[in-house]
Structure formats: C-alpha cells, structure tokens
Design an enzyme around this catalytic site. Structure first.
Site, PDB file in Angstrom:
ATOM      1  N   ASN A  10       1.011  -1.295   0.065  1.00 25.70           N
ATOM      2  CA  ASN A  10      -0.189   0.012  -0.204  1.00 25.70           C
ATOM      3  C   ASN A  10       0.842   1.237  -0.283  1.00 25.70           C
ATOM      4  O   ASN A  10       1.245   1.463   0.597  1.00 25.70           O
ATOM      5  CB  ASN A  10      -1.399  -0.529   1.309  1.00 25.70           C
ATOM      6  CG  ASN A  10      -1.468   0.941   1.218  1.00 25.70           C
ATOM      7  OD1 ASN A  10      -1.519   2.087   0.858  1.00 25.70           O
ATOM      8  ND2 ASN A  10      -2.613   1.275   2.334  1.00 25.70           N
ATOM      9  N   TRP A  11       0.988   1.870  -1.105  1.00 26.84           N
ATOM     10  CA  TRP A  11       1.976   3.050  -1.840  1.00 26.84           C
ATOM     11  C   TRP A  11       1.434   3.965  -0.517  1.00 26.84           C
ATOM     12  O   TRP A  11       2.276   5.256  -0.551  1.00 26.84           O
ATOM     13  CB  TRP A  11       2.647   3.514  -3.055  1.00 26.84           C
ATOM     14  CG  TRP A  11       3.325   2.310  -3.131  1.00 26.84           C
ATOM     15  CD1 TRP A  11       3.716   1.198  -2.331  1.00 26.84           C
ATOM     16  CD2 TRP A  11       4.404   2.729  -3.886  1.00 26.84           C
ATOM     17  NE1 TRP A  11       4.676   0.894  -3.142  1.00 26.84           N
ATOM     18  CE2 TRP A  11       5.353   1.604  -4.501  1.00 26.84           C
ATOM     19  CE3 TRP A  11       4.544   3.881  -5.210  1.00 26.84           C
ATOM     20  CZ2 TRP A  11       5.989   1.248  -5.638  1.00 26.84           C
ATOM     21  CZ3 TRP A  11       5.250   3.545  -6.506  1.00 26.84           C
ATOM     22  CH2 TRP A  11       6.263   2.622  -5.956  1.00 26.84           C
ATOM     23  N   LYS A  12      -0.104   4.418  -0.512  1.00 24.67           N
ATOM     24  CA  LYS A  12      -0.324   5.321   0.740  1.00 24.67           C
ATOM     25  C   LYS A  12       0.004   6.845  -0.094  1.00 24.67           C
ATOM     26  O   LYS A  12      -0.418   6.011  -1.786  1.00 24.67           O
ATOM     27  CB  LYS A  12      -0.107   5.551   1.497  1.00 24.67           C
ATOM     28  CG  LYS A  12      -0.321   4.075   2.644  1.00 24.67           C
ATOM     29  CD  LYS A  12       0.119   4.431   3.867  1.00 24.67           C
ATOM     30  CE  LYS A  12      -0.016   2.586   4.698  1.00 24.67           C
ATOM     31  NZ  LYS A  12      -0.086   3.604   6.501  1.00 24.67           N
ATOM     32  N   HIS A  93      -9.593   1.030   5.086  1.00 26.14           N
ATOM     33  CA  HIS A  93      -8.552   1.671   5.764  1.00 26.14           C
ATOM     34  C   HIS A  93      -8.407   2.892   6.331  1.00 26.14           C
ATOM     35  O   HIS A  93      -9.690   3.139   6.631  1.00 26.14           O
ATOM     36  CB  HIS A  93      -7.466   1.771   4.891  1.00 26.14           C
ATOM     37  CG  HIS A  93      -6.246   1.771   5.527  1.00 26.14           C
ATOM     38  ND1 HIS A  93      -4.941   2.634   6.433  1.00 26.14           N
ATOM     39  CD2 HIS A  93      -4.536   0.987   5.120  1.00 26.14           C
ATOM     40  CE1 HIS A  93      -3.883   2.580   6.656  1.00 26.14           C
ATOM     41  NE2 HIS A  93      -3.910   1.531   5.697  1.00 26.14           N
ATOM     42  N   GLU A  95      -6.483   4.881   8.025  1.00 21.17           N
ATOM     43  CA  GLU A  95      -6.601   5.827   7.379  1.00 21.17           C
ATOM     44  C   GLU A  95      -7.620   6.974   6.574  1.00 21.17           C
ATOM     45  O   GLU A  95      -7.387   8.317   7.364  1.00 21.17           O
ATOM     46  CB  GLU A  95      -5.466   5.680   6.923  1.00 21.17           C
ATOM     47  CG  GLU A  95      -4.130   5.331   7.667  1.00 21.17           C
ATOM     48  CD  GLU A  95      -2.466   5.458   6.745  1.00 21.17           C
ATOM     49  OE1 GLU A  95      -2.785   5.861   5.886  1.00 21.17           O
ATOM     50  OE2 GLU A  95      -1.579   5.199   7.166  1.00 21.17           O
ATOM     51  N   GLU A 163      -5.110  -4.983  10.865  1.00 19.22           N
ATOM     52  CA  GLU A 163      -3.833  -3.676  10.679  1.00 19.22           C
ATOM     53  C   GLU A 163      -4.226  -3.203  12.393  1.00 19.22           C
ATOM     54  O   GLU A 163      -4.772  -2.080  12.381  1.00 19.22           O
ATOM     55  CB  GLU A 163      -3.800  -2.729   9.081  1.00 19.22           C
ATOM     56  CG  GLU A 163      -3.934  -3.312   8.272  1.00 19.22           C
ATOM     57  CD  GLU A 163      -3.745  -2.064   6.854  1.00 19.22           C
ATOM     58  OE1 GLU A 163      -2.344  -2.977   6.986  1.00 19.22           O
ATOM     59  OE2 GLU A 163      -3.571  -1.368   7.004  1.00 19.22           O
ATOM     60  N   GLY A 169       3.019   1.748  10.683  1.00 19.42           N
ATOM     61  CA  GLY A 169       4.132   3.321  10.153  1.00 19.42           C
ATOM     62  C   GLY A 169       5.029   3.676  11.941  1.00 19.42           C
ATOM     63  O   GLY A 169       5.580   4.825  11.799  1.00 19.42           O
ATOM     64  N   SER A 209       3.907  -2.524  10.355  1.00 13.68           N
ATOM     65  CA  SER A 209       5.102  -2.436  10.708  1.00 13.68           C
ATOM     66  C   SER A 209       5.771  -3.412  10.057  1.00 13.68           C
ATOM     67  O   SER A 209       6.836  -4.137  10.825  1.00 13.68           O
ATOM     68  CB  SER A 209       5.706  -1.962  11.860  1.00 13.68           C
ATOM     69  OG  SER A 209       4.975  -0.288  12.031  1.00 13.68           O
ATOM     70  N   GLY A 230       2.835  -0.688   3.852  1.00 16.23           N
ATOM     71  CA  GLY A 230       2.730  -0.007   3.607  1.00 16.23           C
ATOM     72  C   GLY A 230       4.846   0.315   3.268  1.00 16.23           C
ATOM     73  O   GLY A 230       4.745  -0.216   3.043  1.00 16.23           O
ATOM     74  N   GLY A 231       5.134   1.151   4.125  1.00 18.23           N
ATOM     75  CA  GLY A 231       6.436   2.054   4.343  1.00 18.23           C
ATOM     76  C   GLY A 231       7.571   0.925   3.409  1.00 18.23           C
ATOM     77  O   GLY A 231       8.096   1.380   2.126  1.00 18.23           O
TER      78      GLY A 231
HETATM   79  P1  13P Z   1       3.498   0.488   7.559  1.00 23.53           P
HETATM   80  O1  13P Z   1       3.585  -1.119   6.999  1.00 23.53           O
HETATM   81  O2  13P Z   1       4.247   1.067   6.984  1.00 23.53           O
HETATM   82  O3  13P Z   1       3.195   0.272   9.367  1.00 23.53           O
HETATM   83  O4  13P Z   1       1.570   0.914   7.677  1.00 23.53           O
HETATM   84  C1  13P Z   1       0.836  -1.071   7.512  1.00 23.53           C
HETATM   85  C2  13P Z   1       0.140  -0.370   6.363  1.00 23.53           C
HETATM   86  O5  13P Z   1      -1.348   0.491   6.786  1.00 23.53           O
HETATM   87  C3  13P Z   1      -0.613  -0.794   5.708  1.00 23.53           C
HETATM   88  O6  13P Z   1      -1.964  -0.472   4.882  1.00 23.53           O
END
Ligand code: 13P
Length: 248
Positions: A10-12, A93, A95, A163, A169, A209, A230-231
C-alpha cells in the site's frame, strides 16, 4: 485446499513517475513460480503507468466510491479504476476511517461497488491502542470486520487485513501471540456468520510495520495468509525480502 499467500503493498500518498522502476523490479521478483500472490496499490495517478511498467502484475487502488457515478467531487468509481487496469482496491483502511470518517457501512458499500465493477477487494480492520489496552480488541475488530463485509462474501475475490492502528508506521509490530489470537478469532467469526467453508478459504493478512526482518515469523502462523505492507513496499530492496519470506 491451502490458502495462497498474498503480499500486498500500500503505497499510500507516495509515488510519482520516477518511482515506477521500483514496481517493475518488484514485479520481476514476484514473477517466479512460488505460489505467492503479490500486488501493489498505488495512488490513482500512477495506476495506468504502473500497469504499463509491470504488465501482468496486479496493480490496485486505495479507495473507491460506493456509487457507480454522480456528483461526487474528487471521488473515483470502480469502473474508472478498472478501465485503467486496476485489479483490486483497498477499502476501510484505518487512515480513511480516521481522516475521512468512513464507517463500517460505507466500507461495505465500497466493497460492494468494487466487486460489482470487477475489482477484487482488501477489507481492512484494526483497533486503536485505547481499545487494545481496555482488553476489547478482539471483540471490536471482529464486529468491525463483519459489518464491513460486502453483501456477497466470496473468498476468491477478497481478502481481509488486520492492521492494529498503533502498529501502522510506528515500527511496533503486534506481539505474535496477539496476532495469532486475532486472526483465529476473525476466522471463527467469519465461520459463524458465513459458514466454515468460506472461513477456511478467506485470506487474512496482517499489516503494521511488516518488514523483511519480521515477516517470516508472522507468516509462520497458521491463520496469517500474507501481509498488507506500507512503508516497506515502497522499494524493491525492502519489499522483495517480504515476498521471499512468504514463499518459504
Ligand atoms: P506500515 O507497513 O508502514 O506500518 O503501514 C501498514 C499499513 O497501513 C498498510 O496498509
């Protein structure tokens, strides 16, 4: 039948044209026959170019509107995403739930729209630190996921992602015993509401993470069927080791 692992990035709100080389590199690493499904969900503006940069590789989106079309400034429909080559979309999600006040019913409606438009879906759930510390995480997350599911629950077209919000993150991964407990509880609740066969086939991903260093331990758990990353999905250097951990 054993569930295939799914590792989804997920590149956000990250990624411009100069980052497409990472997608090509990730797609090449994912191509080897290993029984692992790999996908990357990019910003809307990159979907068409990411599909061109990695033919045959699954590119997805991070949001979709519940309606097929209409006066919804700034939103995007499933048909629009499918037209530019998206194969899947993330819904619910945390977020989006937190920053855009999206609830379970809206998440379910988005999942319905995605499926109707030919996209697969990843439906997300997860608790806040407050809920975890109050000892209410399992019940809260199970209620959340059941209320966020589309009308037609077809495990071949969808996956769930647990999640924990406090793990996203932050570099803090949930304790293995907590992940195992949560994934087993989600599967049991799916079995209760939708039957044991659907529950047995449903892929439940962990997110929060996930890195090359901790992926193997997570993937070794019976009810963990992959990851939503994510990251560490932003570069091939960090993402490919996670794909490789899912292979083994
Ligand atoms: P991180 O892997 O950066 O913690 O993000 C997780 C996430 O929200 C994937 O959708």
């Amino acid at each position: 039948m054993a569930r295939r692992m799914l590792v989804a990035g997920n590149w956000k709100m990250h990624g411009v044209g100069s980052d497409l080389g990472e997608i090509t590199a990730i797609s090449m690493a994912a191509e080897t026959e290993n029984g692992v499904d790999v996908a990357i969900c990019v910003p809307f503006t990159l979907i068409e170019r990411a599909v061109a940069a990695a033919p045959g590789f699954a590119i997805g989106a991070q949001d979709v509107h519940p309606a097929a079309n209409g006066a919804h400034t700034g939103d995007i429909s499933a048909a629009m995403l499918a037209e530019v080559g998206a194969k899947l979309v993330i819904v619910g999600h945390s977020e989006r739930r937190q920053a855009h006040h999206e609830g379970n019913a809206e998440t379910a409606a988005k999942a319905d729209a995605a499926l109707a438009g030919g996209l697969d879906v990843v439906v997300c759930c997860g608790e806040t630190l407050e809920v975890r510390e109050a000892g209410e995480a399992v019940e809260t997350v199970c209620d959340q996921i059941i209320a966020s599911l589309p009308g037609s629950v077809d495990p071949s077209r969808m996956a769930l992602a647990y999640e924990p919000i406090w793990a996203i993150g932050t570099g803090k991964v949930a304790r293995p015993s907590d992940v195992a407990e949560m994934h087993a509880a989600i599967r049991a609740r799916i079995a209760k509401e939708h039957g044991p066969e659907i529950a047995a086939q449903m892929r439940i991903l962990y997110g929060g993470s996930v890195k090359g260093e901790n992926a193997a331990e997570l993937f070794a758990m019976e009810d963990v069927d992959g990851a939503l990353v994510g990251g560490a999905s932003l570069t091939a250097d960090q993402f490919v080791p996670i794909i490789n951990a899912a292979k083994n």
